[in-house]
Design an enzyme around this catalytic site. Structure first.
Site, PDB file in Angstrom:
ATOM      1  N   SER A 141     -52.754  -8.178 -32.164  1.00 13.98           N
ATOM      2  CA  SER A 141     -52.397  -9.250 -33.092  1.00 13.98           C
ATOM      3  C   SER A 141     -50.984  -9.777 -32.877  1.00 13.98           C
ATOM      4  O   SER A 141     -50.691 -10.917 -33.212  1.00 13.98           O
ATOM      5  CB  SER A 141     -52.548  -8.748 -34.535  1.00 13.98           C
ATOM      6  OG  SER A 141     -53.898  -8.443 -34.818  1.00 13.98           O
ATOM      7  N   GLU A 379     -58.561 -15.073 -32.465  1.00 16.03           N
ATOM      8  CA  GLU A 379     -57.597 -16.132 -32.808  1.00 16.03           C
ATOM      9  C   GLU A 379     -56.703 -15.715 -33.974  1.00 16.03           C
ATOM     10  O   GLU A 379     -56.218 -16.560 -34.721  1.00 16.03           O
ATOM     11  CB  GLU A 379     -58.317 -17.443 -33.143  1.00 16.03           C
ATOM     12  CG  GLU A 379     -58.988 -18.104 -31.966  1.00 16.03           C
ATOM     13  CD  GLU A 379     -57.994 -18.574 -30.916  1.00 16.03           C
ATOM     14  OE1 GLU A 379     -57.246 -19.535 -31.164  1.00 16.03           O
ATOM     15  OE2 GLU A 379     -57.982 -17.979 -29.838  1.00 16.03           O
TER      16      GLU A 379
END
Length: 402
Positions: A141, A379
């Site tokens: 992340s 994403e």
């Protein structure tokens, strides 16, 4: 505020829905059971979409998602490529998320090129199917922790490193790779490069076996002294410590609404099917009645529909802001966080509402529940989106709020 689909996009949205219903749905289960098999039917469909987009300033795919100067040609408020792309993606994912992700020339790398490329690069990479490679074995992340390096050598950059979980990484014509020019300068030195398939030093090392979106290939790629033309660097080659990571991160302002749109599409598919099954079972669905006077199943579906509508409107807002060149980083993250969570909840709850029928392979409900999970992860995970929103609201930097 006018919340209906703009008139000029209704034809494109309707065509996308017809393609989803008549083209994607019939082959959905086939490629769910044949992981890593390329859906050859998509070649014809990609050509069809190219025809739909030919001559239109507002396409239905990832290549139209851009906030670049000159992208808007109308005076005043504009409904443009980002909004049309989201509307098209919603309809296509009502058909099948994995097949949409496997569609040629509609990769997330295409949205990155649309966001950052100069005019020469846009022309050169026109028609290219581009994947996007960000995640690394030691970097999930936190995109700023990227370790893949890009070292200038004359008219080339030399890339070294490894990328994992690259959607369409084995099939795409090119991969947009995030790499750092100088590890010592942190996130400011991260740039993105278009690495074309077949470039010496780029090797697909593994294809992942996944919970869902099995029609889409997910690859690991290694880069060993991979020489990439300097002209393939997207955006400004200079390291701007003041601007920091902002240039490359602009990609997410375009791609996160697209991923949110995928979540909206698969959630709508589940809602529609659950509604049909419950209606057959005797539910009346009279929206005029208060929740306390209807069955639990009906009340549950009403709540899920409300959650879905709120996620949909947030997604369209983020896309609309991009079309009008408004800063939308916060809104893109809000849309992605909301839509990803809603898709997970809606698809699983619809399986539950359908009972044993929803859990079996005779229905696509169980497949949609599996497919939806990734939309809350890639994403940028749910947690990362909430962190970004918190930073924007509180005016904190990434170093101040971790």
């Amino acid at each position: 505020m006018y919340l209906e689909t703009p008139k000029k996009f209704r034809g494109l949205a309707n065509q996308a829905h017809q393609v989803a219903e008549n083209y994607l749905r019939p082959i959905s289960r086939k490629y769910d059971k044949s992981e890593h098999a390329y859906p050859k039917e998509l070649d014809l469909l990609a050509a069809l979409l190219d025809g739909m987009n030919a001559g239109s300033p507002d396409a239905v795919g990832a290549t139209s998602a851009s906030k670049r100067k000159g992208a808007a040609v109308e005076a005043g408020v504009k409904n443009g490529g980002n909004l049309s792309a989201c509307l098209g993606v919603m309809e296509m994912c009502w058909g099948d998320v994995g097949l949409l992700l496997a569609m040629p020339r509609q990769g997330l790398g295409n949205a990155a090129i649309a966001a950052l490329a100069n005019d020469e690069q846009l022309k050169r990479f026109g028609g290219t199917w581009a994947a996007m490679a960000i995640t690394e074995p030691g970097c999930g992340s936190d995109s700023a922790a990227i370790r893949t390096t890009a070292t200038r050598d004359g008219d080339h950059y030399v890339l070294n490193g490894e990328k994992i979980f690259v959607t369409s990484g084995a099939r795409a014509d090119a991969v947009v790779v995030w790499a750092t020019l100088d590890r010592g300068l942190g996130r400011a030195a991260i740039k993105s490069f278009v690495v074309e398939k077949g470039t010496p030093g780029m090797t697909v090392t593994r294809l992942e076996k996944k919970l869902g979106i099995k029609a889409s290939d997910t690859a690991s790629i290694s880069f060993s002294d991979c020489r990439v033309p300097a002209a393939n660097l997207l955006g400004n080659a200079e390291i701007d410590v003041q601007k920091g990571f902002a240039g490359v991160m602009e990609t997410f302002d375009n791609t996160r609404p697209l991923v949110a749109a995928m979540a909206i599409g698969v959630a709508k598919a589940s809602l529609d099917r659950a509604h049909d099954l419950l209606k057959r079972a005797g539910c009346r669905f009279d929206y005029r009645k208060p929740l306390l006077s209807v069955t639990h199943a009906e009340a549950t579906l009403y709540r899920l529909e409300a959650e879905w509508e709120s996620a949909r409107l947030l997604t369209l807002k983020a896309a609309w802001m991009a079309d009008n060149r408004l800063p939308n980083s916060k809104e893109a993250s809000i849309a992605k966080a909301k839509a990803g969570r809603v898709a997970n909840e809606v698809t699983l709850k619809c399986v539950e509402l359908a009972g044993a029928l929803g859990y079996g392979e005779d229905e696509l409900l169980e497949k949609w529940a599996r497919d939806s999970k990734i939309l809350d992860i890639f994403e940028g995970t749910q947690q990362i989106q909430l962190l970004i929103v918190a930073r924007r609201l509180l005016g904190k930097s990434s170093s101040q709020l971790k």
